[in-house]
Write an enzyme that holds these catalytic residues in place. Sequence first.
Site, PDB file in Angstrom:
ATOM      1  N   SER A 161      -4.917  -2.470  -5.622  1.00  0.00           N
ATOM      2  CA  SER A 161      -5.072  -2.664  -4.175  1.00  0.00           C
ATOM      3  C   SER A 161      -5.972  -3.870  -3.936  1.00  0.00           C
ATOM      4  CB  SER A 161      -5.653  -1.407  -3.534  1.00  0.00           C
ATOM      5  OG  SER A 161      -6.861  -1.048  -4.147  1.00  0.00           O
ATOM      6  N   ASP A 187      -6.650  13.314  -7.524  1.00  0.00           N
ATOM      7  CA  ASP A 187      -6.295  12.093  -6.775  1.00  0.00           C
ATOM      8  C   ASP A 187      -7.606  11.483  -6.315  1.00  0.00           C
ATOM      9  OD1 ASP A 187      -5.356  10.125  -5.116  1.00  0.00           O
ATOM     10  OD2 ASP A 187      -4.457  11.466  -3.632  1.00  0.00           O
ATOM     11  N   LYS A 234     -18.522   3.209 -15.172  1.00  0.00           N
ATOM     12  CA  LYS A 234     -17.367   4.098 -15.392  1.00  0.00           C
ATOM     13  C   LYS A 234     -16.322   3.920 -14.286  1.00  0.00           C
ATOM     14  CE  LYS A 234     -20.562   7.384 -17.383  1.00  0.00           C
ATOM     15  NZ  LYS A 234     -21.052   8.758 -17.400  1.00  0.00           N
ATOM     16  N   HIS A 287       0.839  -1.197   0.000  1.00  0.00           N
ATOM     17  CA  HIS A 287       0.000   0.000   0.000  1.00  0.00           C
ATOM     18  C   HIS A 287       0.880   1.257   0.000  1.00  0.00           C
ATOM     19  CE1 HIS A 287      -2.720   2.893   2.145  1.00  0.00           C
ATOM     20  NE2 HIS A 287      -3.574   2.379   1.285  1.00  0.00           N
ATOM     21  N   GLY A 328      -7.432  19.479  -6.591  1.00  0.00           N
ATOM     22  CA  GLY A 328      -6.262  19.555  -5.698  1.00  0.00           C
ATOM     23  C   GLY A 328      -6.277  20.808  -4.833  1.00  0.00           C
ATOM     24  N   ALA A 384     -10.179   7.932  -5.723  1.00  0.00           N
ATOM     25  CA  ALA A 384     -10.490   6.506  -5.688  1.00  0.00           C
ATOM     26  C   ALA A 384     -11.741   6.294  -6.544  1.00  0.00           C
ATOM     27  CB  ALA A 384     -10.740   6.081  -4.250  1.00  0.00           C
TER      28      ALA A 384
END
Length: 360
Positions: free
Chosen positions: A146, A180, A232, A122, A313, A182
């Site tokens: 992951s 960034d 998606k 990780h 960001g 998930a």
Amino acid sequence: MASSARYYADPSAATKFATELLEKCGLSSEDAKSMAKCLVLADVRGVDTHGLARLPQYLDRVSNGRVNAKPNFKLTEKTPVVAHLDGDNGFGFVVATRAMEEAVKRAEIYGIGMVTANHSNHFGMAATYVLQALEKDMISLVFTNSAKQMPPFGGKETLLGISPFAAGAPSNTEVPYILDMAPSVVAKGKIRKAARRGESIPLGWALDAEGNPTTDAEVALNGSMAPIGGPKGSGIAILMDIMSGVLGGAAFGGEVGDQYKDTKPQDVGHCFIAIKPDVFLSTDDFKARMDTLVKRVHSATPAPGFDEVLFPGEPEHRLGVQRHREGIPYAEAEKEMFVDTARSYGIAELVLSAAPLSLN
Ligand SMILES: NC(=O)c1ccc[n+]([C@@H]2O[C@H](COP(=O)([O-])OP(=O)(O)OC[C@H]3O[C@@H](n4cnc5c(N)ncnc54)[C@H](O)[C@@H]3O)[C@@H](O)[C@H]2O)c1
């Protein structure tokens, strides 16, 4: 009820604290410092789920032999611009930092550099490695896979990781682009928190064990996370597995080890691409054009419910500025954990202040 008190740490003191703990666990000074910096960076940017709070779990993984504290990296040149790094089951932070360094090094010479990595673990906040490339004015793409927590779209069983994709591009005077994200609707931590408090969760966050949408947090914990945008998000999660696991020679398709449950090495894969803008136009021109883009995004009229329009960001960047000034606020439970950990490893406690600091 959990205390709302906050205790502030100077980021450099937090880095020193984490470095000492990691050295005690057998990491070299250089690797301990590099990993400590990654963890503190996450806390500074408000990505508290991936910061110092995870230290005890990482320290345990070294002491029980599940992570190699002194990996012997093997770098294989594939072409002048492409290389592969075998992480030898080292901490993902250390493997990823080295792999991005190698990608940037190649991009400095050839305009583009790409490095895949396997036998890793990780790597925390994906933006860490985008920021590393931004220090050298590079555009970057970061992939990782992951452990499985999400079914592919239309499926019931978990198979895909909640693997963050990150990308970055430098600007001049405006904020850089740092995406960034998930591919799940929310982080699993939010579901754990709702379950702890006996609260329900919004429909769309998670699925039960049968693959049905649920609002019951406990049921969701035994089920799976929902991908953003159905097929998606599922498609992006599969891309993460392709670039990191399939291409990088790491585990993939549900076989990445779970750092919370499995005793086997995780064999996480990553992929880092660095691009020097001046292959196409001068870096100065690129950054000036980026500034224009940021200003245009900022000048969009806010929709109802919004005060301003931010660049990807920017929320984390703003927190970073604030936390470099005031220190990182930790909760009571984290403060206690730092004290316990310092005692068990025989190092000095992290100095925390009950009020925000005034740092330069
Ligand atoms: N290593 C792993 O296996 C792993 C797994 C999951 C998550 N993570 C990390 O967890 C962190 C959180 O991930 P997440 O998906 O919950 O992120 P998130 O949903 O908080 O943010 C996603 C993106 O949206 C941007 N954003 C948020 N609000 C915005 C706004 N108002 N305007 C413009 N942009 C905005 C953020 O800057 C970010 O780039 C990330 O750092 C990720 O790398 C790591």
